[in-house]
Write a protein that holds these residues in place. Structure first.
Motif, PDB file in Angstrom:
ATOM      1  N   ASP A 132       0.882  -1.442   0.001  1.00  0.00           N
ATOM      2  CA  ASP A 132      -0.008  -0.119   0.034  1.00  0.00           C
ATOM      3  C   ASP A 132       0.890   1.298  -0.166  1.00  0.00           C
ATOM      4  O   ASP A 132       0.573   2.276  -0.763  1.00  0.00           O
ATOM      5  N   VAL A 133       1.915   1.203   0.989  1.00  0.00           N
ATOM      6  CA  VAL A 133       2.677   2.298   0.760  1.00  0.00           C
ATOM      7  C   VAL A 133       3.499   2.648  -0.665  1.00  0.00           C
ATOM      8  O   VAL A 133       3.779   3.801  -0.848  1.00  0.00           O
ATOM      9  N   ARG A 134       3.842   1.479  -1.127  1.00  0.00           N
ATOM     10  CA  ARG A 134       4.302   1.562  -2.357  1.00  0.00           C
ATOM     11  C   ARG A 134       3.411   2.255  -3.305  1.00  0.00           C
ATOM     12  O   ARG A 134       3.940   2.958  -4.290  1.00  0.00           O
ATOM     13  N   PHE A 135       2.388   1.682  -3.172  1.00  0.00           N
ATOM     14  CA  PHE A 135       1.295   2.242  -4.152  1.00  0.00           C
ATOM     15  C   PHE A 135       1.136   3.916  -3.976  1.00  0.00           C
ATOM     16  O   PHE A 135       1.113   4.463  -5.056  1.00  0.00           O
ATOM     17  N   VAL A 136       0.999   4.164  -2.938  1.00  0.00           N
ATOM     18  CA  VAL A 136       0.660   5.730  -2.840  1.00  0.00           C
ATOM     19  C   VAL A 136       2.080   6.461  -3.060  1.00  0.00           C
ATOM     20  O   VAL A 136       2.063   7.397  -3.833  1.00  0.00           O
ATOM     21  N   ALA A 137       3.293   5.787  -2.896  1.00  0.00           N
ATOM     22  CA  ALA A 137       4.389   6.516  -3.449  1.00  0.00           C
ATOM     23  C   ALA A 137       4.609   6.759  -4.968  1.00  0.00           C
ATOM     24  O   ALA A 137       4.936   7.690  -5.414  1.00  0.00           O
ATOM     25  N   ASP A 138       4.048   5.567  -5.333  1.00  0.00           N
ATOM     26  CA  ASP A 138       3.901   5.730  -6.948  1.00  0.00           C
ATOM     27  C   ASP A 138       3.197   6.816  -7.512  1.00  0.00           C
ATOM     28  O   ASP A 138       3.551   7.364  -8.352  1.00  0.00           O
ATOM     29  N   ILE A 139       1.973   6.776  -7.066  1.00  0.00           N
ATOM     30  CA  ILE A 139       0.976   7.858  -7.299  1.00  0.00           C
ATOM     31  C   ILE A 139       1.609   9.029  -6.946  1.00  0.00           C
ATOM     32  O   ILE A 139       1.468  10.139  -7.832  1.00  0.00           O
TER      33      ILE A 139
END
Length: 391
Positions: A132-139
């Motif tokens: 989830d953290v990586r997903f938010v960081a990618d966005i």
């Protein structure tokens, strides 16, 4: 060590997914059982190697979920009984099946399996949180450092961003290119500091640049406008954070039809001009102070003007490149390396630079790295800037 993920033409982030474990970890329980089976016939009766299956649930918990680990626990208990009661295994008889030592082994395996199942469940939750953290960081990176088009009017543009931290996605390095009625305007910068504060500062600068690039008539006014936005944002902070919100940056303006390149340097490493294999720094020694520190000097920004002919390439970069170190501590000699490569097609320059940095540092980058190139197409002049979204 794992290669750092480049952000050359970064794509839109995919849906959240758990990081994949290496194949050898997924197959580790099978290898472990095979090892036990290979040792069992070779050991004396007094050495029941099947007791080693007690650790099998923990081995499975490294790369598998709780359901799989629970199944492996049941398999280990049954298989221990099979090995204990198999006459061909070192002469043991069926009577060993319910020997008190084996019953103890069954109980221990069940307890270890219960703990391994809990461990696997906790690890899975942690991995989902990380995903989830990586997903938010990618966005966030997609919004902050949006992919640049390959072509902006008569210019060919390319960029990349590499985080020094293997698991990180965003940091304090930034770049942008905006087509305007004044020409194509570019910026590259490096925020002092790390973490969320650096990301917020980079977002503030990019927001100000994207708006002011269309409105300000010249580069000094553009740099001053961004400086004002940075200072206004810094006033909202308290304590020592105010002094840490400065950014080194280079502003550039390319008027393709006039074949002119203008540069305003605010305490940043000077860009490189690459022309027919010749490489030189576009610096005159009159660099201004970093953004948000200009009020301490009070001097106007200086503009350097250079000829920019068809086929010329400009390389803008952050100091993460020149401060990259080899294992012996020597710094990366950017100018010498680029000069040694000779003329390279525009699309290959940053790819070559990225791989050369990783090879030079042995995959140990200690700072974020960003670079931006612009090349004047040999077959066009000013061109049409409408190919860029929002032009």
């Amino acid at each position: 060590m794992r290669r750092h993920r480049p952000a050359i033409e970064a794509a839109a982030p995919d849906r959240r997914r758990l990081p994949a474990d290496p194949a050898w970890m997924r197959w580790l329980p099978v290898f472990y059982v095979a090892g036990v089976l290979a040792l069992e016939p070779l050991t004396p009766v007094q050495w029941p190697v099947s007791f080693l299956l007690i650790a099998l649930p923990l081995v499975a918990a490294f790369a598998h979920g709780p359901v799989f680990v629970a199944g492996v626990t049941a398999f280990a208990i049954v298989f221990e009984g099979v090995l204990a009661g198999t006459p061909c295994c070192a002469g043991r008889s069926v009577g060993y099946l319910w020997d008190r030592h084996y019953v103890t082994a069954y109980i221990c395996t069940a307890l270890v399996g219960a703990l391994a199942t809990i461990l696997a469940s906790h690890r899975t939750r942690r991995e989902r949180t990380l995903a989830d953290v990586r997903f938010v960081a990618d966005i966030a990176q997609h919004v902050l450092l949006r992919p640049l088009p390959h072509r902006i009017g008569g210019l060919l543009v390319d960029s990349f961003y590499v985080s020094a931290a293997a698991e990180a996605r965003i940091g304090g390095d930034l770049y942008e290119a905006v087509p305007t009625t004044h020409g194509v305007r570019l910026v590259i910068g490096d925020v002092r500091g790390k973490g969320l504060l650096a990301v917020e500062t980079a977002a503030t600068l990019l927001g100000a640049f994207r708006e002011a690039a269309h409105e300000e008539a010249d580069l000094p006014a553009l740099a001053a406008r961004v400086e004002t936005s940075m200072a206004r944002r810094a006033e909202l902070l308290s304590g020592s954070e105010v002094g840490e919100r400065f950014v080194t940056a280079v502003f550039a303006e390319i008027v393709a039809g006039d074949q002119v390149l203008k540069i305003v340097n605010c305490g940043h490493p000077p860009p490189l001009l690459i022309r027919s294999g010749e490489v030189r720094e576009l610096g005159t020694g009159r660099s201004g102070p970093p953004l948000n520190l200009g009020m301490l000097v009070g001097e106007p920004y200086h503009v350097d003007v250079h000829a920019f002919r068809p086929g010329d390439q400009m390389l803008m970069y952050t100091d993460g490149i020149t401060e990259t170190r080899a294992p012996d501590g020597s710094f990366y000699p950017l100018v010498d390396r680029v000069r040694s490569w000779g003329p390279l097609p525009h699309g290959e320059l940053l790819v070559r630079l990225h791989h050369d940095l990783l090879d030079y540092s042995h995959d140990r980058l200690h700072d974020d790295v960003a670079a931006l190139t612009a090349c004047l197409r040999p077959d066009q002049g000013a061109g049409d800037v409408s190919t860029y979204p929002g032009a």
